[in-house]
Write a protein that holds these residues in place. Sequence first.
Motif, PDB file in Angstrom:
ATOM      1  N   LEU A   4       0.855  -1.188   0.000  1.00 10.76           N
ATOM      2  CA  LEU A   4       0.000   0.000   0.000  1.00 10.76           C
ATOM      3  C   LEU A   4       0.887   1.233   0.000  1.00 10.76           C
ATOM      4  CD1 LEU A   4      -2.800   1.452   0.408  1.00 10.76           C
ATOM      5  CD2 LEU A   4      -2.302   1.343   2.869  1.00 10.76           C
ATOM      6  N   VAL A   5       0.589   2.169  -0.897  1.00 10.32           N
ATOM      7  CA  VAL A   5       1.279   3.454  -0.912  1.00 10.32           C
ATOM      8  C   VAL A   5       0.238   4.549  -0.699  1.00 10.32           C
ATOM      9  CG1 VAL A   5       2.661   5.086  -2.235  1.00 10.32           C
ATOM     10  CG2 VAL A   5       3.099   2.627  -2.436  1.00 10.32           C
ATOM     11  N   ILE A   6       0.408   5.317   0.357  1.00 11.65           N
ATOM     12  CA  ILE A   6      -0.450   6.468   0.638  1.00 11.65           C
ATOM     13  C   ILE A   6       0.272   7.704   0.147  1.00 11.65           C
ATOM     14  CG2 ILE A   6      -1.609   7.813   2.425  1.00 11.65           C
ATOM     15  CD1 ILE A   6      -1.551   5.268   4.178  1.00 11.65           C
ATOM     16  N   VAL A   7      -0.311   8.404  -0.833  1.00 16.76           N
ATOM     17  CA  VAL A   7       0.363   9.566  -1.408  1.00 16.76           C
ATOM     18  C   VAL A   7      -0.333  10.846  -0.962  1.00 16.76           C
ATOM     19  CG1 VAL A   7       1.361   8.384  -3.380  1.00 16.76           C
ATOM     20  CG2 VAL A   7      -0.947   9.245  -3.565  1.00 16.76           C
ATOM     21  N   GLY A   8       0.450  11.788  -0.462  1.00 15.64           N
ATOM     22  CA  GLY A   8      -0.081  13.063   0.012  1.00 15.64           C
ATOM     23  C   GLY A   8       0.672  14.225  -0.598  1.00 15.64           C
ATOM     24  N   HIS A   9       0.183  15.431  -0.349  1.00 13.07           N
ATOM     25  CA  HIS A   9       0.820  16.613  -0.929  1.00 13.07           C
ATOM     26  C   HIS A   9       2.102  16.963  -0.203  1.00 13.07           C
ATOM     27  CE1 HIS A   9       1.506  20.796  -2.107  1.00 13.07           C
ATOM     28  NE2 HIS A   9       0.712  20.578  -3.135  1.00 13.07           N
ATOM     29  N   GLY A  10       2.051  17.027   1.144  1.00 10.41           N
ATOM     30  CA  GLY A  10       3.205  17.482   1.895  1.00 10.41           C
ATOM     31  C   GLY A  10       3.397  18.976   1.732  1.00 10.41           C
ATOM     32  N   SER A  11       4.337  19.540   2.492  1.00 12.76           N
ATOM     33  CA  SER A  11       4.564  20.984   2.440  1.00 12.76           C
ATOM     34  C   SER A  11       5.935  21.318   2.993  1.00 12.76           C
ATOM     35  CB  SER A  11       3.491  21.714   3.260  1.00 12.76           C
ATOM     36  OG  SER A  11       3.787  23.084   3.387  1.00 12.76           O
TER      37      SER A  11
END
Length: 293
Positions: A4-11
């Motif tokens: 599972l890969v959870i992809v987010g924007h980040g900052s």
Amino acid sequence: MQALVIVGHGSHLNPGSSDPAFSHADTIRATGAFDEVREAFWKEEPSFREVLRTLESEEVFVVPLFISEGYFTEQVIPRELRLSAWDPEDWDSDGTDADHVTVQAEDVDKTVHYCGPVGTHDSMSDVIVERAKTITDDPDVGEGFGLAVVGHGTERNENSAKAIHYHADRIRDTNRFEEVKAVFMDEDPEVDDVTDFFEAEDIVVVPLFVADGFHTQEDIPEDMGLTDDYRKGYDVPSEVDGHRIWYSGAVGTEPLVADVILERADDAGADLADAIERVRQRTENDGAASAGD
């Protein structure tokens, strides 16, 4: 093996932006449902571009921790993951019903099940209600309460507003709350005037954002009149224009979001056994304990 890969924007500016992704990944990792669980970000490390190379699994479920369909879910993420056969039309979505598409990441020889964003999944409506329970410390919250679901809103992505309206409509149809409205930061109806839209004396305000940051911690509280300076803090509930405002902060930090991530993967064919049920029980219990503290 499945990953599972959870992809987010980040900052680079908000150090807490990635916290929900790491937190939900830890919750899911503890279930043992996947052989590997990774987090990846656009603005932080590990990056979208490299994450598939870190996996041994040949089958990968990618779940975007984003609120709406749009530029990032349809262009940036597939491009950076090098999903060469990806076509946004394959989702066959009107802006809120993307499910999943299975493609090959040929440069790493992996089968990737690319899922729709967490924010448009039907179960996110349950998370919004759970957020209302948590902030009011009332598992039966609803009668006599209004609910405002807050989105960013933007002319650049019409789907941004669609996701907010979608969940507001679904929750309204349950007849749990006296009134349910969708309001926005950058388009009408605006959250600044939230008390104008409700007759109910008590209004729960839930921002449909992934993480707490400038908008949820600074802009929205000041715009609603909870405080004239976010650095001074504010009461929950706060009295504004004859109403009590119960402001919850970003919905993406609610522990139950881990359940929604799993449901996205389940919809795409992941072998999860009873992981969804175990996560739901754990996160609901954690939420009840937090509300009672």
